[in-house]
Design a protein around this motif. Structure first.
Motif, short mmCIF file in Angstrom:
data_model
loop_
_atom_site.label_atom_id
_atom_site.label_comp_id
_atom_site.label_asym_id
_atom_site.label_seq_id
_atom_site.Cartn_x
_atom_site.Cartn_y
_atom_site.Cartn_z
N GLY A 1 0.82 -1.20 0.00
CA GLY A 1 0.00 0.00 0.00
C GLY A 1 0.85 1.25 0.00
N GLU A 2 0.17 2.38 -0.08
CA GLU A 2 0.84 3.68 -0.10
C GLU A 2 1.49 3.96 1.27
N PRO A 3 2.37 4.98 1.32
CA PRO A 3 3.00 5.32 2.61
C PRO A 3 1.95 5.57 3.69
N GLU A 4 2.29 5.23 4.95
CA GLU A 4 1.45 5.56 6.11
C GLU A 4 0.09 4.88 6.07
N THR A 5 0.04 3.66 5.56
CA THR A 5 -1.26 2.98 5.55
C THR A 5 -1.28 1.80 6.53
N GLY A 6 -0.34 1.80 7.48
CA GLY A 6 -0.40 0.81 8.56
C GLY A 6 0.26 -0.52 8.25
N LYS A 7 1.09 -0.60 7.19
CA LYS A 7 1.71 -1.87 6.82
C LYS A 7 2.66 -2.37 7.92
N THR A 8 3.52 -1.47 8.40
CA THR A 8 4.47 -1.85 9.46
C THR A 8 3.71 -2.21 10.73
N THR A 9 2.68 -1.45 11.05
CA THR A 9 1.88 -1.73 12.24
C THR A 9 1.29 -3.13 12.17
N MET A 10 0.77 -3.49 11.01
CA MET A 10 0.18 -4.82 10.82
C MET A 10 1.24 -5.91 10.99
N GLN B 1 9.36 1.68 20.28
CA GLN B 1 8.24 2.38 20.91
C GLN B 1 6.90 1.92 20.32
N ARG B 2 6.87 1.79 18.97
CA ARG B 2 5.63 1.33 18.34
C ARG B 2 5.34 -0.12 18.77
N LEU B 3 6.41 -0.93 18.88
CA LEU B 3 6.25 -2.30 19.34
C LEU B 3 5.65 -2.33 20.75
N SER B 4 6.11 -1.44 21.61
CA SER B 4 5.62 -1.45 22.99
C SER B 4 4.16 -0.98 23.07
N GLN B 5 3.76 -0.06 22.16
CA GLN B 5 2.36 0.37 22.15
C GLN B 5 1.45 -0.81 21.77
N ILE B 6 1.97 -1.67 20.88
CA ILE B 6 1.15 -2.78 20.39
C ILE B 6 1.18 -3.96 21.38
N SER C 1 5.35 -4.22 0.70
CA SER C 1 5.76 -3.41 -0.45
C SER C 1 5.04 -2.06 -0.37
N GLN C 2 5.83 -1.02 -0.62
CA GLN C 2 5.22 0.32 -0.61
C GLN C 2 4.94 0.71 -2.05
N VAL C 3 3.76 1.21 -2.31
CA VAL C 3 3.43 1.68 -3.67
C VAL C 3 3.07 3.16 -3.61
N ASN D 1 -9.55 9.70 6.37
CA ASN D 1 -9.65 9.82 7.82
C ASN D 1 -8.44 9.07 8.39
N LEU D 2 -7.57 9.79 9.12
CA LEU D 2 -6.31 9.18 9.58
C LEU D 2 -6.53 7.98 10.50
N GLN D 3 -7.68 7.92 11.15
CA GLN D 3 -7.93 6.80 12.07
C GLN D 3 -8.52 5.57 11.37
N LYS E 1 -9.73 0.24 11.98
CA LYS E 1 -9.24 1.46 12.63
C LYS E 1 -7.79 1.28 13.08
N ILE E 2 -7.05 2.38 13.02
CA ILE E 2 -5.65 2.34 13.47
C ILE E 2 -5.48 3.38 14.56
N ASP E 3 -4.89 2.95 15.68
CA ASP E 3 -4.64 3.90 16.76
C ASP E 3 -3.35 3.50 17.47
N GLU E 4 -3.15 4.07 18.65
CA GLU E 4 -1.94 3.81 19.42
C GLU E 4 -1.66 2.31 19.58
N HIS E 5 -2.71 1.52 19.75
CA HIS E 5 -2.51 0.10 20.04
C HIS E 5 -2.57 -0.80 18.81
N1 LIG Z 1 0.92 6.05 18.37
C1 LIG Z 1 0.03 6.15 17.39
N2 LIG Z 1 -1.22 6.55 17.64
C2 LIG Z 1 -2.13 6.64 16.66
N3 LIG Z 1 -1.87 6.36 15.38
C3 LIG Z 1 -0.65 5.95 15.06
C4 LIG Z 1 0.37 5.82 16.04
N4 LIG Z 1 1.48 5.41 15.44
C5 LIG Z 1 1.17 5.28 14.13
N5 LIG Z 1 -0.11 5.61 13.91
C6 LIG Z 1 -0.82 5.61 12.62
O1 LIG Z 1 -0.19 4.68 11.79
C7 LIG Z 1 0.12 5.27 10.54
C8 LIG Z 1 1.43 4.77 10.02
O2 LIG Z 1 1.52 3.41 10.27
P1 LIG Z 1 2.70 2.55 9.70
O3 LIG Z 1 4.01 3.12 10.03
O4 LIG Z 1 2.39 1.17 10.12
O5 LIG Z 1 2.44 2.74 8.13
P2 LIG Z 1 3.27 2.16 6.91
O6 LIG Z 1 2.26 1.77 5.90
O7 LIG Z 1 4.22 1.13 7.38
O8 LIG Z 1 4.05 3.45 6.39
P3 LIG Z 1 5.36 3.50 5.44
O9 LIG Z 1 4.89 3.14 4.07
O10 LIG Z 1 5.77 4.92 5.53
O11 LIG Z 1 6.36 2.55 5.98
C9 LIG Z 1 0.20 6.74 10.81
O12 LIG Z 1 -0.22 7.46 9.68
C10 LIG Z 1 -0.76 6.93 11.95
O13 LIG Z 1 -2.06 7.19 11.43
#
Ligand SMILES: Nc1ncnc2c1ncn2[C@@H]1O[C@H](COP(=O)(O)OP(=O)(O)OP(=O)(O)O)[C@@H](O)[C@H]1O
Ligand SMILES: [Mg+2]
Length: 236
Positions: free
Chosen positions: A31-40, A67-72, A162-164, A198-200, A224-228
Motif C-alpha cells: 500500500g501507499e506510505p502511512e497505511t499501517g503496513k508496518t503496524t500490521m 516504541q511502536r512495538l511497545s504500544q502494540i 511493499s510500498q506503492v 480519515n487518519l484513524q 481502525k488504526i490507533d496507538e494500540h
Molecule cells: N501512536 C500512534 N497513535 C495513533 N496512530 C498511530 C500511532 N502510530 C502510528 N499511527 C498511525 O499509523 C500510521 C502509520 O503506520 P505505519 O508506520 O504502520 O504505516 P506504513 O504503511 O508502514 O508506512 P510506510 O509506508 O511509511 O512505511 C500513521 O499514519 C498513523 O495514522
C-alpha cells in the motif's frame, strides 16, 4: 511451527485467513506510505511471540521502532521483545544474503519472518544503477521465489511488505509496477492497505487468500488504526 496460524489481530481479516497468516505461506502487505503496513507486521510479530515463537524481523528501510512495538505489545512488551530478532540489511545485495541464509537463521522455534519493506532496497538500487534494471528485476524475482520456497521447507510464515505510490509520482512509475507484480506472483495471500481520508481509518482489500473457498472476489472493509494497532472498525 507446523500448520499453525498467527492472528493479525484484525478479526475480520483473520476470518478470511482461516485464523491468521499460516506457516508455509507468504503474505504480501502492500500500500501507499502511512497505511499501517508496518503496524500490521508488528502486530503479527507480537501475536507470534505471544504463542511462544520467535520472529526474524528484517528491517530493510530503518522503520522498526521499539516504541511502536511497545504500544502494540502493551504489558507483554518484555517477553514479546525477547522473541523478536532484528536484522537490518544495508543494500539489496545484503538483503539477498539474508534471504539465502534463512535456513541457518531460522531455526526450530521460529514462527514468522517479516521483510519490511522488501522492495525498498531494490527501488534504491534501480535508482542508483538504472542500466542494471534487468539484472535487478531478475534478482528481486529470485529473492522472492526463494522466500516462497523457504516458507514451505522451513514451515514458517513469511510476511513481506511493499510500498506503492500513486502513478503520478514520477520517480516510481517505472519500477514499482514491476516490483508489485513480482511480489504478487509469489504471494499466497495478498492484502492491500489504503488510506481513507480519515487518519484513524484504513481500507483493507483482501485480494487473495490460501483457501479459495473463503474469497470469491476481493473483499473490502474498513479497519481502525490507533496507538494500540489495527483492529476491526465497528460501524455504529
Ligand atoms: N501512536 C500512534 N497513535 C495513533 N496512530 C498511530 C500511532 N502510530 C502510528 N499511527 C498511525 O499509523 C500510521 C502509520 O503506520 P505505519 O508506520 O504502520 O504505516 P506504513 O504503511 O508502514 O508506512 P510506510 O509506508 O511509511 O512505511 C500513521 O499514519 C498513523 O495514522
Ligand atoms: Mg512502514
Amino acid at each position: 511451527m507446523s500448520q499453525a496460524k498467527i492472528p493479525t489481530g484484525c478479526n475480520r481479516l483473520d476470518r478470511f485467513l482461516s485464523g491468521g497468516i499460516s506457516s508455509g505461506n507468504v503474505t504480501l502487505l502492500y500500500g501507499e506510505p502511512e497505511t499501517g503496513k508496518t503496524t500490521m507486521a508488528l502486530q503479527c510479530a507480537v501475536n507470534c511471540s505471544r504463542r511462544g515463537y520467535k520472529t526474524l524481523y528484517v528491517d530493510c528501510d530503518g522503520s522498526f521502532s521499539a516504541q511502536r512495538l511497545s504500544q502494540i505489545a502493551m504489558e507483554d512488551f518484555d517477553r514479546v521483545a525477547e522473541l523478536i530478532i532484528l536484522m537490518k540489511p544495508a543494500s539489496f545485495r545484503e538483503q539477498g544474503s539474508v534471504i539465502d541464509q534463512l535456513p541457518d537463521l531460522v531455526s526450530k522455534n521460529f514462527g514468522l519472518v517479516v521483510f519490511d519493506t522488501l522492495s525498498s532496497l531494490y527501488t534504491l538500487s534501480v535508482a542508483e544503477t538504472p542500466n542494471k534494471t534487468f539484472d535487478l528485476n531478475r534478482e528481486l524475482n529470485r529473492q522472492t521465489a526463494t522466500l516462497a520456497q523457504v516458507a514451505r521447507t522451513l514451515k514458517v510464515a513469511i510476511a513481506f511488505i511493499s510500498q506503492v505510490h500513486s502513478v503520478l509520482d514520477a520517480p516510481y512509475v517505472s519500477v514499482q509496477p514491476v516490483a508489485t507484480r513480482v511480489l504478487k506472483f509469489w504471494a499466497d495471500s495478498i492484502i492491500s492497505m489504503q488510506p481513507t481520508g480519515n487518519l484513524q481509518l484504513l481500507k483493507l482489500v483482501v485480494e487473495k487468500v490460501p483457501d479459495k473457498a473463503k474469497l470469491d472476489k476481493p473483499a473490502t472493509f474498513a479497519v481502525k488504526i490507533d496507538e494500540h494497532g489495527i483492529h476491526d472498525h465497528i460501524e455504529h
